[in-house]
Design a protein around this motif. Sequence first.
Motif, short mmCIF file in Angstrom:
data_model
loop_
_atom_site.label_atom_id
_atom_site.label_comp_id
_atom_site.label_asym_id
_atom_site.label_seq_id
_atom_site.Cartn_x
_atom_site.Cartn_y
_atom_site.Cartn_z
N LEU A 73 0.89 -1.32 0.14
CA LEU A 73 0.34 0.09 0.03
C LEU A 73 1.30 1.03 -0.31
O LEU A 73 0.55 2.01 -0.83
CB LEU A 73 -1.16 0.19 1.04
N TYR A 74 1.82 1.29 0.44
CA TYR A 74 2.85 2.42 0.90
C TYR A 74 3.26 2.78 -1.00
O TYR A 74 3.26 3.97 -0.94
CB TYR A 74 4.36 1.92 1.49
N SER A 75 3.91 1.79 -0.94
CA SER A 75 4.48 1.37 -2.97
C SER A 75 3.34 2.24 -3.72
O SER A 75 3.81 3.06 -4.34
CB SER A 75 4.75 0.72 -3.32
N MET A 76 2.17 1.70 -3.93
CA MET A 76 1.18 2.78 -4.66
C MET A 76 0.89 3.46 -3.82
O MET A 76 0.47 4.61 -4.94
CB MET A 76 0.36 1.09 -4.33
N THR A 77 0.87 4.16 -2.78
CA THR A 77 0.93 5.75 -3.16
C THR A 77 1.35 6.40 -3.05
O THR A 77 0.98 7.74 -3.74
CB THR A 77 0.28 5.68 -1.08
N VAL A 78 3.45 6.27 -3.17
CA VAL A 78 4.22 6.49 -3.58
C VAL A 78 4.22 6.81 -4.83
O VAL A 78 4.53 8.29 -5.03
CB VAL A 78 5.37 5.73 -3.17
N ALA A 92 6.16 13.04 -0.51
CA ALA A 92 5.49 11.77 -0.90
C ALA A 92 5.77 10.44 0.28
O ALA A 92 5.04 9.86 0.58
CB ALA A 92 5.90 11.15 -2.33
N SER A 93 7.05 10.35 0.15
CA SER A 93 7.51 8.88 0.89
C SER A 93 6.88 9.23 3.04
O SER A 93 6.24 8.50 3.22
CB SER A 93 9.51 8.81 0.61
N LEU A 94 7.09 10.85 2.29
CA LEU A 94 6.68 10.87 4.27
C LEU A 94 5.31 10.97 4.27
O LEU A 94 4.88 10.14 5.43
CB LEU A 94 7.58 12.32 4.73
N LEU A 95 4.78 11.27 3.34
CA LEU A 95 3.16 10.58 3.77
C LEU A 95 2.62 9.69 3.35
O LEU A 95 1.64 9.42 3.80
CB LEU A 95 2.95 11.14 2.60
N ALA A 96 3.27 9.01 2.56
CA ALA A 96 3.18 6.98 2.44
C ALA A 96 3.61 6.70 3.90
O ALA A 96 3.38 5.94 4.07
CB ALA A 96 3.87 6.95 1.12
N THR A 97 4.49 6.99 4.73
CA THR A 97 4.98 6.63 5.25
C THR A 97 3.61 6.59 6.86
O THR A 97 3.65 5.04 7.21
CB THR A 97 5.96 6.75 6.56
N ALA A 98 3.12 8.05 6.56
CA ALA A 98 1.86 7.44 7.68
C ALA A 98 0.26 6.49 7.29
O ALA A 98 0.24 5.98 8.28
CB ALA A 98 1.60 8.83 7.79
N VAL A 99 0.41 6.39 6.03
CA VAL A 99 -0.08 5.52 5.21
C VAL A 99 0.24 4.10 5.57
O VAL A 99 -0.68 3.23 6.07
CB VAL A 99 -0.51 5.67 3.78
N TRP A 100 1.01 3.84 6.22
CA TRP A 100 2.13 2.24 6.03
C TRP A 100 1.57 2.31 7.04
O TRP A 100 1.64 0.69 7.62
CB TRP A 100 3.75 2.44 5.95
N LEU A 101 2.11 2.84 8.25
CA LEU A 101 1.26 3.05 9.90
C LEU A 101 0.32 2.54 9.79
O LEU A 101 -0.21 1.64 10.45
CB LEU A 101 2.05 4.20 10.52
N VAL A 102 -0.21 3.32 9.22
CA VAL A 102 -2.14 3.15 9.99
C VAL A 102 -2.12 1.32 8.98
O VAL A 102 -2.71 0.83 9.70
CB VAL A 102 -2.49 4.10 9.09
N ALA A 103 -2.19 1.51 7.53
CA ALA A 103 -2.25 -0.40 7.39
C ALA A 103 -1.39 -1.04 8.35
O ALA A 103 -2.29 -2.16 8.51
CB ALA A 103 -1.61 -0.08 6.43
N ALA A 104 -0.23 -0.83 8.18
CA ALA A 104 0.13 -2.13 9.41
C ALA A 104 -0.48 -2.22 10.62
O ALA A 104 -0.61 -3.56 11.57
CB ALA A 104 1.84 -1.97 9.22
#
Length: 115
Positions: A73-78, A92-104
């Motif tokens: 999901l992080y990769s697709m978001t980036v 983009a990577s910082l924002l997607a890190t938040a997506v990764w954390l919430v998803a995990a």
Amino acid sequence: MTESVIRFLIGCVIVSTFAIIGDVLRPKSFAGLFGAAPSVALATLGVAVVTHDAAYAAVQSHSMMFGAAALCLYSMTVCRLLMRQHMRALSASLLATAVWLVAALGLQAVFSGGA
């Protein structure tokens, strides 16, 4: 201390094995893929089974699967942020890190009963 040494040695053997497999396969980009994550995961799970028990290793393997799904999901978001929104890579990577954390953490909470 000895668990770290054992994990290191197992990791070295498995990384080398996967690197050889990756070097034989085409395209060559598989070499990095096979040399990294699977070998570390196998070494970690192997040590977990030997030093703890199968239930402990199962918890670790579930966590690894949740992390992998979140990484997808992080990769697709980036990619989406870079290609469609034309964001800078750092943003983009910082924002997607938040997506990764919430998803995990969300997957962990939903499928593991919050534990």
